[in-house]
Write an enzyme that holds these catalytic residues in place. Structure first.
Site, short mmCIF file in Angstrom:
data_model
loop_
_atom_site.label_atom_id
_atom_site.label_comp_id
_atom_site.label_asym_id
_atom_site.label_seq_id
_atom_site.Cartn_x
_atom_site.Cartn_y
_atom_site.Cartn_z
N LYS A 33 0.89 -1.23 0.14
CA LYS A 33 0.03 0.01 -0.08
C LYS A 33 0.82 1.22 -0.14
CE LYS A 33 -2.37 1.91 3.66
NZ LYS A 33 -2.09 3.08 3.75
N ASP A 60 -3.51 4.46 -1.94
CA ASP A 60 -4.27 4.82 -0.90
C ASP A 60 -4.39 6.30 -0.64
OD1 ASP A 60 -5.94 5.00 1.68
OD2 ASP A 60 -4.45 4.36 3.08
N LYS A 62 -7.26 8.03 -0.61
CA LYS A 62 -8.68 8.45 -0.05
C LYS A 62 -9.34 9.73 -0.64
CE LYS A 62 -7.30 6.33 4.36
NZ LYS A 62 -6.06 6.32 4.36
N HIS A 64 -11.53 12.60 -1.83
CA HIS A 64 -12.95 13.14 -1.36
C HIS A 64 -13.04 14.64 -1.75
CE1 HIS A 64 -15.39 13.62 2.67
NE2 HIS A 64 -16.06 14.09 1.51
N ASP A 65 -13.60 14.98 -2.78
CA ASP A 65 -13.84 16.14 -3.32
C ASP A 65 -15.14 16.29 -4.07
OD1 ASP A 65 -13.12 18.91 -4.29
OD2 ASP A 65 -11.08 18.29 -3.89
N THR A 120 -10.46 3.86 10.83
CA THR A 120 -10.14 2.95 12.18
C THR A 120 -9.47 3.54 13.36
OG1 THR A 120 -8.09 1.97 11.17
CG2 THR A 120 -10.15 0.83 10.74
N ARG A 182 -3.38 -5.78 14.73
CA ARG A 182 -2.25 -5.67 15.56
C ARG A 182 -1.93 -7.41 16.09
NH1 ARG A 182 -1.38 -1.66 13.59
NH2 ARG A 182 -0.90 0.29 14.70
N ARG A 212 2.67 -0.76 10.72
CA ARG A 212 3.72 -0.58 11.86
C ARG A 212 4.19 -2.09 12.32
NH1 ARG A 212 0.89 4.40 14.39
NH2 ARG A 212 -0.81 3.43 13.64
#
Ligand code: C5P
Length: 233
Positions: A33, A60, A62, A64-65, A120, A182, A212
């Site tokens: 990603k 990625d 995202k 938005h417009d 998230t 995780r 991570r």
């Protein structure tokens, strides 16, 4: 179809490529990603470079417009040959339809297009107080997913905790791509709605996005293998 996507959240091309060098002996190149940080730092060339190394790519950004801007941006992205990209479902059904139109190449092919429901990192409390959405997180994400399906999108980004409800509402073939992963007993960092790779599989996620827990691991290849073992095999 189930796969693990590594979130390559690095500040520049050099760090990202150096990180991916660690995976050069893996039989299958990991699905990667590329998010805003790396894309804004390194530009479209980093997409081409990682693609040339044989990785699948989820871009990625995202989007938005307003629908017209999203459509034209999606058209530019369609030339980058990524495998998956995304928009915010909060941009409305019309905006999602515009994205799909822009992304579709003249020969009818296009990358997978998915929508972000609620990040998230957002708790139900923050969603209700900050965004004034007076519904539960489960209802909100399922509603946004239904909008994405109506617009013709392939699936959504959501918490694994919402994946089952979304599959019930939108059908088993509607993809759920789930970050907020995780390992058992690890720190949550800034994520709120989290789960383990094994649990994400039980719930029915199609793809997990892991940042991570792999990028900051002492042995990233071993952490990636652990994700594959828990989620895919
Ligand atoms: O490091 P970590 O595993 O928390 O990374 C999760 C990745 O997934 C980040 O790149 C983040 O931008 C992304 N993401 C997310 N929640 C969403 C959509 C994307 O955490 N709803």
């Amino acid at each position: 179809m189930r796969d693990v996507i590594i979130a390559c959240d690095f500040a520049g091309a050099e760090q990202a490529l150096e990180f991916l060098d660690k995976f050069k002996d893996c039989p299958q190149k990991p699905f990667v990603k590329i998010g805003m940080e790396l894309y804004y730092a390194a530009g479209p060339q980093i997409v081409r470079d990682i693609k040339a190394r044989g990785h699948k790519i989820f871009l990625d950004l995202k989007m938005h417009d307003i629908p017209n801007t999203v459509k034209k941006t999606a058209r530019v992205l369609s030339n980058l040959e990524v495998d998956m990209t995304n928009v915010h479902a909060a941009g409305t059904i019309e905006m999602m339809r515009a994205a799909l139109e822009g992304l579709t190449r003249p020969d009818g092919t296009r990358p997978l297009l998915i929508a972000v429901t609620q990040l998230t990192s957002t708790s139900e409390e923050r969603m209700q107080k900050d965004l004034l959405i007076n519904a539960s997180m489960e209802e909100t994400t399922a509603h946004y997913a239904a909008n994405a399906r109506e617009a013709g999108l392939d699936g959504v980004v959501c918490s694994p905790l919402e994946a089952a409800a979304i599959k019930r509402r939108c059908g088993a073939d509607f993809l759920t791509v789930t970050p907020g992963i995780r390992f058992a007993g690890a720190a949550a960092d800034d994520q709120v709605r989290i789960t383990t790779p094994a649990r994400a599989r039980e719930i029915g996620s199609d793809f997990i996005v892991v940042g991570r827990p792999i990028t900051a691991a002492e042995d990233p290849v071993a952490a990636y293998q652990k994700c594959l073992e828990e989620f895919v095999y």
